[in-house]
Design a protein around this motif. Sequence first.
Motif, PDB file in Angstrom:
ATOM      1  N   HIS A 214       0.818  -1.216   0.000  1.00 49.40           N
ATOM      2  CA  HIS A 214       0.000   0.000   0.000  1.00 49.40           C
ATOM      3  C   HIS A 214       0.853   1.269   0.000  1.00 49.40           C
ATOM      4  CE1 HIS A 214      -3.749  -2.167   0.244  1.00 49.40           C
ATOM      5  NE2 HIS A 214      -3.247  -2.917   1.206  1.00 49.40           N
ATOM      6  N   ASP A 215       2.072   1.203   0.490  1.00 51.51           N
ATOM      7  CA  ASP A 215       2.960   2.363   0.422  1.00 51.51           C
ATOM      8  C   ASP A 215       3.342   2.665  -1.023  1.00 51.51           C
ATOM      9  OD1 ASP A 215       2.864   2.658   3.141  1.00 51.51           O
ATOM     10  OD2 ASP A 215       4.858   1.813   3.532  1.00 51.51           O
ATOM     11  N   PHE A 216       3.607   1.597  -1.809  1.00 48.08           N
ATOM     12  CA  PHE A 216       3.960   1.846  -3.207  1.00 48.08           C
ATOM     13  C   PHE A 216       2.749   2.351  -3.988  1.00 48.08           C
ATOM     14  CE2 PHE A 216       4.611   0.966  -7.660  1.00 48.08           C
ATOM     15  CZ  PHE A 216       5.880   1.509  -7.847  1.00 48.08           C
ATOM     16  N   VAL A 217       1.576   1.798  -3.713  1.00 50.70           N
ATOM     17  CA  VAL A 217       0.358   2.277  -4.378  1.00 50.70           C
ATOM     18  C   VAL A 217       0.164   3.769  -4.115  1.00 50.70           C
ATOM     19  CG1 VAL A 217      -2.163   2.108  -4.406  1.00 50.70           C
ATOM     20  CG2 VAL A 217      -0.770   0.020  -4.408  1.00 50.70           C
ATOM     21  N   ALA A 218       0.391   4.198  -2.866  1.00 46.43           N
ATOM     22  CA  ALA A 218       0.242   5.616  -2.517  1.00 46.43           C
ATOM     23  C   ALA A 218       1.274   6.469  -3.243  1.00 46.43           C
ATOM     24  CB  ALA A 218       0.365   5.794  -1.005  1.00 46.43           C
ATOM     25  N   LEU A 219       2.521   5.974  -3.335  1.00 51.76           N
ATOM     26  CA  LEU A 219       3.563   6.717  -4.046  1.00 51.76           C
ATOM     27  C   LEU A 219       3.208   6.869  -5.525  1.00 51.76           C
ATOM     28  CD1 LEU A 219       6.391   8.003  -4.148  1.00 51.76           C
ATOM     29  CD2 LEU A 219       7.325   5.702  -4.516  1.00 51.76           C
ATOM     30  N   ALA A 220       2.739   5.800  -6.151  1.00 51.39           N
ATOM     31  CA  ALA A 220       2.363   5.874  -7.563  1.00 51.39           C
ATOM     32  C   ALA A 220       1.194   6.834  -7.772  1.00 51.39           C
ATOM     33  CB  ALA A 220       2.012   4.478  -8.075  1.00 51.39           C
ATOM     34  N   ALA A 221       0.248   6.832  -6.850  1.00 45.14           N
ATOM     35  CA  ALA A 221      -0.918   7.727  -6.965  1.00 45.14           C
ATOM     36  C   ALA A 221      -0.499   9.190  -6.938  1.00 45.14           C
ATOM     37  CB  ALA A 221      -1.912   7.432  -5.840  1.00 45.14           C
ATOM     38  N   ARG A 222       0.556   9.508  -6.193  1.00 42.53           N
ATOM     39  CA  ARG A 222       1.032  10.898  -6.142  1.00 42.53           C
ATOM     40  C   ARG A 222       1.548  11.376  -7.496  1.00 42.53           C
ATOM     41  NH1 ARG A 222       3.166   9.469  -0.926  1.00 42.53           N
ATOM     42  NH2 ARG A 222       5.317   9.468  -1.664  1.00 42.53           N
ATOM     43  N   HIS A 223       1.882  10.428  -8.373  1.00 47.23           N
ATOM     44  CA  HIS A 223       2.353  10.800  -9.713  1.00 47.23           C
ATOM     45  C   HIS A 223       1.263  10.598 -10.761  1.00 47.23           C
ATOM     46  CE1 HIS A 223       6.515  11.595  -8.612  1.00 47.23           C
ATOM     47  NE2 HIS A 223       6.411  10.582  -7.774  1.00 47.23           N
ATOM     48  N   GLY A 224       0.023  10.460 -10.302  1.00 49.58           N
ATOM     49  CA  GLY A 224      -1.102  10.398 -11.226  1.00 49.58           C
ATOM     50  C   GLY A 224      -1.372   9.032 -11.804  1.00 49.58           C
TER      51      GLY A 224
END
Length: 282
Positions: A214-224
């Motif tokens: 879930h940390d990586f999912v959140a990081l990817a979401a920050r880049h759209g």
Amino acid sequence: MTLPSAAPSELEQAIDPWLQHMRWRRDFARWRERRLNQEAYQSERLARLEQIAGQVEGLRVLDLGAGMGGFAVATALRGARVVACEYNPAYCRITALRAERHRLSLPVINAAGETLPLPDASFDAVVCWDVIEHVQSPDRVLGEIARVLRPGGVALVTVINRRAWVDPHYHMRGINWLPRPLAEWLIARRGRSKRHAAFRDMQRLSDMHYFVYHDFVALAARHGFHVRDLREEELRRGTLYSPKPLRRIARAALRLLGLELASYRLQRNWFTGMFELGLVKQ
């Protein structure tokens, strides 16, 4: 795929120094052969690309962190317009040699993923296999992937699980559940350290970037990016393959109980070694 009959002696000489640190593998000879003829073993990865991007022929593809060029060459042979980008100059040469054995004109760029010398929105798909853990800044790399993708473009990435029970790099159980200094002592004790390998950076366990899902999912979401778990998609379609018979039986039982998806997500969060993800640019 049929390989040319001529022995690729120059390619072997270029590749072999980068394999010696893995001689502890019981299957070293077979593993080495797969590295020498890497482009012949890309069917699963090509299927992943088709799963998220559709027909490969004609796609504008960036192979970011192309390594020894097997996927880039295999994708170009399928009719994609491929650019290979690799940080290691020796790997760039290996990729060029691999392309030459198939008479391909394949652009090879020596660059870091954090600063890609490529125009905005110039690719339909970016493939980033076994790379995120080795870069200096996953955040900046994801930003660059987003920049070079067209709107609606897709990226295929693999991400190592911080809680992986069997570490994908060192093939040892439980080391990701230990303090890093103790884990690295055990790696050295087992003779699996890369200290004397040809690699020079981002190879020690404590240097690499592993992520909780879930940390990586959140990081990817920050880049759209919208994140797709490609294995979960297969599970939902009923096409996720388990090579071990006992595992297939267990999954069938869980399916009957309505617990297969919950069991998969539990395993993904706490035990699985690597996530295979599709990132869709919003």
